[in-house]
Design an enzyme around this catalytic site. Sequence first.
Site, mmCIF file in Angstrom:
data_model
loop_
_atom_site.group_PDB
_atom_site.id
_atom_site.type_symbol
_atom_site.label_atom_id
_atom_site.label_comp_id
_atom_site.label_asym_id
_atom_site.label_seq_id
_atom_site.Cartn_x
_atom_site.Cartn_y
_atom_site.Cartn_z
ATOM 1 N N LYS A 1 -1.834 3.558 1.949
ATOM 2 C CA LYS A 1 -1.229 4.846 1.573
ATOM 3 C C LYS A 1 -0.660 4.758 0.152
ATOM 4 O O LYS A 1 -0.784 5.690 -0.640
ATOM 5 C CB LYS A 1 -0.123 5.214 2.580
ATOM 6 C CG LYS A 1 0.700 6.454 2.193
ATOM 7 C CD LYS A 1 -0.139 7.706 2.192
ATOM 8 C CE LYS A 1 0.491 9.018 1.858
ATOM 9 N NZ LYS A 1 1.795 9.201 1.393
ATOM 10 N N ALA B 1 12.298 7.149 4.144
ATOM 11 C CA ALA B 1 11.959 5.720 4.093
ATOM 12 C C ALA B 1 13.189 4.903 3.674
ATOM 13 O O ALA B 1 14.087 5.413 3.013
ATOM 14 C CB ALA B 1 10.825 5.507 3.096
ATOM 15 N N SER C 1 -8.225 -34.740 -29.544
ATOM 16 C CA SER C 1 -8.570 -33.999 -28.343
ATOM 17 C C SER C 1 -8.370 -34.902 -27.153
ATOM 18 O O SER C 1 -8.735 -36.072 -27.193
ATOM 19 C CB SER C 1 -10.036 -33.577 -28.378
ATOM 20 O OG SER C 1 -10.206 -32.515 -29.255
ATOM 21 N N GLU D 1 -4.318 8.839 -6.638
ATOM 22 C CA GLU D 1 -3.999 10.272 -6.851
ATOM 23 C C GLU D 1 -3.450 10.466 -8.275
ATOM 24 O O GLU D 1 -3.844 11.403 -8.966
ATOM 25 C CB GLU D 1 -2.976 10.672 -5.790
ATOM 26 C CG GLU D 1 -2.505 12.097 -5.809
ATOM 27 C CD GLU D 1 -1.438 12.301 -4.719
ATOM 28 O OE1 GLU D 1 -1.670 11.963 -3.545
ATOM 29 O OE2 GLU D 1 -0.346 12.794 -5.070
ATOM 30 N N SER E 1 -0.836 11.386 5.102
ATOM 31 C CA SER E 1 -0.995 12.090 3.828
ATOM 32 C C SER E 1 -1.448 13.525 4.044
ATOM 33 O O SER E 1 -2.070 13.845 5.046
ATOM 34 C CB SER E 1 -2.027 11.365 2.975
ATOM 35 O OG SER E 1 -2.170 12.035 1.757
ATOM 36 N N ARG F 1 18.667 12.973 13.953
ATOM 37 C CA ARG F 1 20.039 12.475 13.762
ATOM 38 C C ARG F 1 21.041 13.626 13.859
ATOM 39 O O ARG F 1 22.009 13.570 14.600
ATOM 40 C CB ARG F 1 20.152 11.772 12.404
ATOM 41 C CG ARG F 1 21.566 11.338 12.077
ATOM 42 C CD ARG F 1 21.640 10.716 10.704
ATOM 43 N NE ARG F 1 21.326 11.659 9.629
ATOM 44 C CZ ARG F 1 21.620 11.455 8.350
ATOM 45 N NH1 ARG F 1 22.244 10.348 7.995
ATOM 46 N NH2 ARG F 1 21.310 12.338 7.428
ATOM 47 N N HIS G 1 -3.522 4.914 -2.188
ATOM 48 C CA HIS G 1 -3.969 6.314 -2.181
ATOM 49 C C HIS G 1 -3.152 7.107 -3.209
ATOM 50 O O HIS G 1 -3.698 7.853 -4.028
ATOM 51 C CB HIS G 1 -3.790 6.909 -0.778
ATOM 52 C CG HIS G 1 -3.802 8.407 -0.729
ATOM 53 N ND1 HIS G 1 -2.714 9.171 -1.117
ATOM 54 C CD2 HIS G 1 -4.761 9.290 -0.377
ATOM 55 C CE1 HIS G 1 -3.021 10.449 -1.002
ATOM 56 N NE2 HIS G 1 -4.248 10.548 -0.550
ATOM 57 N N ASN G 2 -1.846 6.937 -3.167
ATOM 58 C CA ASN G 2 -0.993 7.679 -4.104
ATOM 59 C C ASN G 2 -1.254 7.256 -5.543
ATOM 60 O O ASN G 2 -1.257 8.086 -6.452
ATOM 61 C CB ASN G 2 0.487 7.476 -3.764
ATOM 62 C CG ASN G 2 0.882 8.225 -2.504
ATOM 63 O OD1 ASN G 2 0.029 8.612 -1.711
ATOM 64 N ND2 ASN G 2 2.164 8.420 -2.307
HETATM 65 P P1 NBP Z 1 12.776 13.568 4.539
HETATM 66 O O1 NBP Z 1 12.160 12.435 3.824
HETATM 67 O O2 NBP Z 1 13.531 14.568 3.794
HETATM 68 O O3 NBP Z 1 13.738 12.958 5.690
HETATM 69 C C1 NBP Z 1 14.460 13.796 6.522
HETATM 70 C C2 NBP Z 1 14.695 13.145 7.850
HETATM 71 O O4 NBP Z 1 15.312 11.871 7.678
HETATM 72 C C3 NBP Z 1 15.640 13.977 8.682
HETATM 73 O O5 NBP Z 1 15.279 13.859 10.027
HETATM 74 C C4 NBP Z 1 16.980 13.297 8.410
HETATM 75 O O6 NBP Z 1 17.925 13.498 9.416
HETATM 76 C C5 NBP Z 1 16.549 11.866 8.390
HETATM 77 N N1 NBP Z 1 17.539 10.983 7.764
HETATM 78 C C6 NBP Z 1 17.967 10.917 6.493
HETATM 79 BR BR1 NBP Z 1 17.467 12.040 5.154
HETATM 80 N N2 NBP Z 1 18.885 9.963 6.287
HETATM 81 C C7 NBP Z 1 19.048 9.397 7.487
HETATM 82 C C8 NBP Z 1 19.856 8.337 7.931
HETATM 83 N N3 NBP Z 1 20.652 7.658 7.109
HETATM 84 N N4 NBP Z 1 19.781 8.006 9.226
HETATM 85 C C9 NBP Z 1 18.977 8.667 10.058
HETATM 86 N N5 NBP Z 1 18.174 9.692 9.695
HETATM 87 C C10 NBP Z 1 18.198 10.040 8.419
HETATM 88 O O7 NBP Z 1 11.686 14.324 5.463
HETATM 89 P P2 NBP Z 1 10.143 14.663 5.220
HETATM 90 O O8 NBP Z 1 9.913 15.247 3.887
HETATM 91 O O9 NBP Z 1 9.721 15.411 6.421
HETATM 92 O O10 NBP Z 1 9.447 13.246 5.221
HETATM 93 C C11 NBP Z 1 9.520 12.348 6.313
HETATM 94 C C12 NBP Z 1 8.845 11.054 5.895
HETATM 95 O O11 NBP Z 1 7.463 11.347 5.610
HETATM 96 C C13 NBP Z 1 9.417 10.443 4.624
HETATM 97 O O12 NBP Z 1 9.331 9.049 4.679
HETATM 98 C C14 NBP Z 1 8.502 10.960 3.538
HETATM 99 O O13 NBP Z 1 8.494 10.124 2.400
HETATM 100 C C15 NBP Z 1 7.176 10.970 4.255
HETATM 101 N N6 NBP Z 1 6.183 11.911 3.725
HETATM 102 C C16 NBP Z 1 6.572 13.126 3.273
HETATM 103 C C17 NBP Z 1 5.615 14.004 2.781
HETATM 104 C C18 NBP Z 1 6.012 15.370 2.309
HETATM 105 O O14 NBP Z 1 5.127 16.064 1.783
HETATM 106 N N7 NBP Z 1 7.237 15.798 2.494
HETATM 107 C C19 NBP Z 1 4.272 13.629 2.772
HETATM 108 C C20 NBP Z 1 3.911 12.401 3.293
HETATM 109 C C21 NBP Z 1 4.885 11.541 3.756
HETATM 110 P P3 NBP Z 1 19.030 14.653 9.253
HETATM 111 O O15 NBP Z 1 18.328 15.914 9.617
HETATM 112 O O16 NBP Z 1 20.068 14.264 10.239
HETATM 113 O O17 NBP Z 1 19.504 14.633 7.841
#
Ligand code: NBP
Length: 488
Positions: A188, A77, A482, A195, A129, A34, A191-192
């Site tokens: 998933k 999400a 009854s 965890e 994950s 974005r 899984h959490n």
């Molecule tokens: P984030 O969950 O922090 O999301 C960041 C991304 O979402 C960026 O590309 C950002 O764009 C975009 N974004 C947001 Br914030 N708001 C937006 C909007 N309104 N419209 C469009 N784009 C938007 O990143 P992450 O930690 O890499 O996780 C990505 C996904 O994977 C999430 O769903 C997360 O729950 C899941 N996940 C994360 C982990 C972990 O360890 N971090 C593990 C497993 C799963 P921008 O750069 O323009 O702000």
Amino acid sequence: MSKADIGLIGLAVMGQNLVLNMNDHGFTVAVFNRTVSKVDKFMESGAKGTKVIGTRSLEELVNSLKSPRRVMLMVQAGKPVDEFIDMLIPLLDKGDIIIDGGNSNYNDSIRRTAYLESKGLLFVGTGVSGGEEGARNGPSIMPGGSIAAWDHVKPIFQSVAAKVSRPDGGEDPCCDWVGEDGAGHYIKMVHNGIEYGDMQLISEAYHLMRDGLGMTHEEMQATFAEWNTGKLDSYLIEITRDILGYKDEDGQALVEKILDAAEQKGTGKWTGISALDMGIPLTLVVEAVLARALSSIKDERESASKVLTGPQPAITGDKQAFLNDLREALYASKIISYTQGYMLFRAAAKEYNWNLNYGGIALMWRGGCIIRSVFLGKIKEAFDNNPALPNLLLDPYFKEQMLSAQAAWRRVVAQAVQQGIPVPTMSSALAFFDGYRSSSLPANLLQAQRDYFGAHTYQRIDKPRGEYFHTNWTGHGGDVTSTVWKKD
Ligand code: NBP
């Protein structure tokens, strides 16, 4: 320029690492974000020297892809996922695939599958994950959604996923098709939840070691190191060993300086809600979620500790014997947690019409994710031996483990209760075990109470099932009435 194998939107931690992982495995990835400046930044840093294609609009991204197009979202999400889906629909052709790899709620994935299929597109909602490290070097990937999409995403997903060795010397990827629409995100979520349970169980063992046995951090570290070489061998035991050995600048164990108030993001709670909705006794995960809730009211607990006294913990006797018992109690409780998780899967499969791949789920969790463990190989074996296994506790291996562990498990829980050390997951697991193996529970009295105050009726053990009775409990002698009828 040759076309890309897959497009990925969302260049935060997870997205960037997954892109580099795909690139390492020979796939050409086109990327978009974005905030477009992050594309440029990525192309100049992490993606420098790779085959990654940076794009500056969704049109450019879509046009750079091979057909059928595969577009993966790794964004926050919720609303951002729906917004990207709506922007992508007019740009895609029939049979193209949108993949959501974020931590989406499975209900959203059920809705999105139906929505995209109604537009002639395919949807994959997949759990990913293993955090940043997993995304870069091999995550556990749990895809569900439109089955027609599986053959198109399988080569990429199975290449980049974590691998576990088979006894025959080969390797299995920690990724397989989970089931229809929201199944991938459901798995998933569970899984959490599991965890949460595994972490709480380990924390209870540590509590008993530290406050009950008065062990030093070196002793606890050595115990977890030893446990990690046997049937408890797992990532969470391994990091616990390392955490207990970590010293702060003053040479003291850092773990003791961390505020004992646990936080949570909600996936454990979602798991519990789903279990409650379907009437599945997922007691261990729910207790783990509630243990975090209790820990988080730290100030209130501190005040209460000055007023509400209890035993001063001191477990005496043979320390090594107690530690052996504790290892058995932990293992038995863990078996209960996964048993309950699989009971939940069976109920969810029925509720949502999913054909879940039960053995495959254990294999997907075997590597690459936080709950990875040797133990999951045993669950896979149990379902390989009997795909229709009604309950994990009835598998010969797990039955044996429970029977041999139960005396030790009872001693640990009894000791914890005596000492005033809370073990909510270990004790609730034992209560579940005793309830599950009982042909007679006191629910007869409960049904009588319900009939007494609410005329909710009851069935009788001396009459056919399906016949319902009501008694006028306050009547005397000849006044007792009854009635009997069949419920639909
Ligand atoms: P984030 O969950 O922090 O999301 C960041 C991304 O979402 C960026 O590309 C950002 O764009 C975009 N974004 C947001 Br914030 N708001 C937006 C909007 N309104 N419209 C469009 N784009 C938007 O990143 P992450 O930690 O890499 O996780 C990505 C996904 O994977 C999430 O769903 C997360 O729950 C899941 N996940 C994360 C982990 C972990 O360890 N971090 C593990 C497993 C799963 P921008 O750069 O323009 O702000």
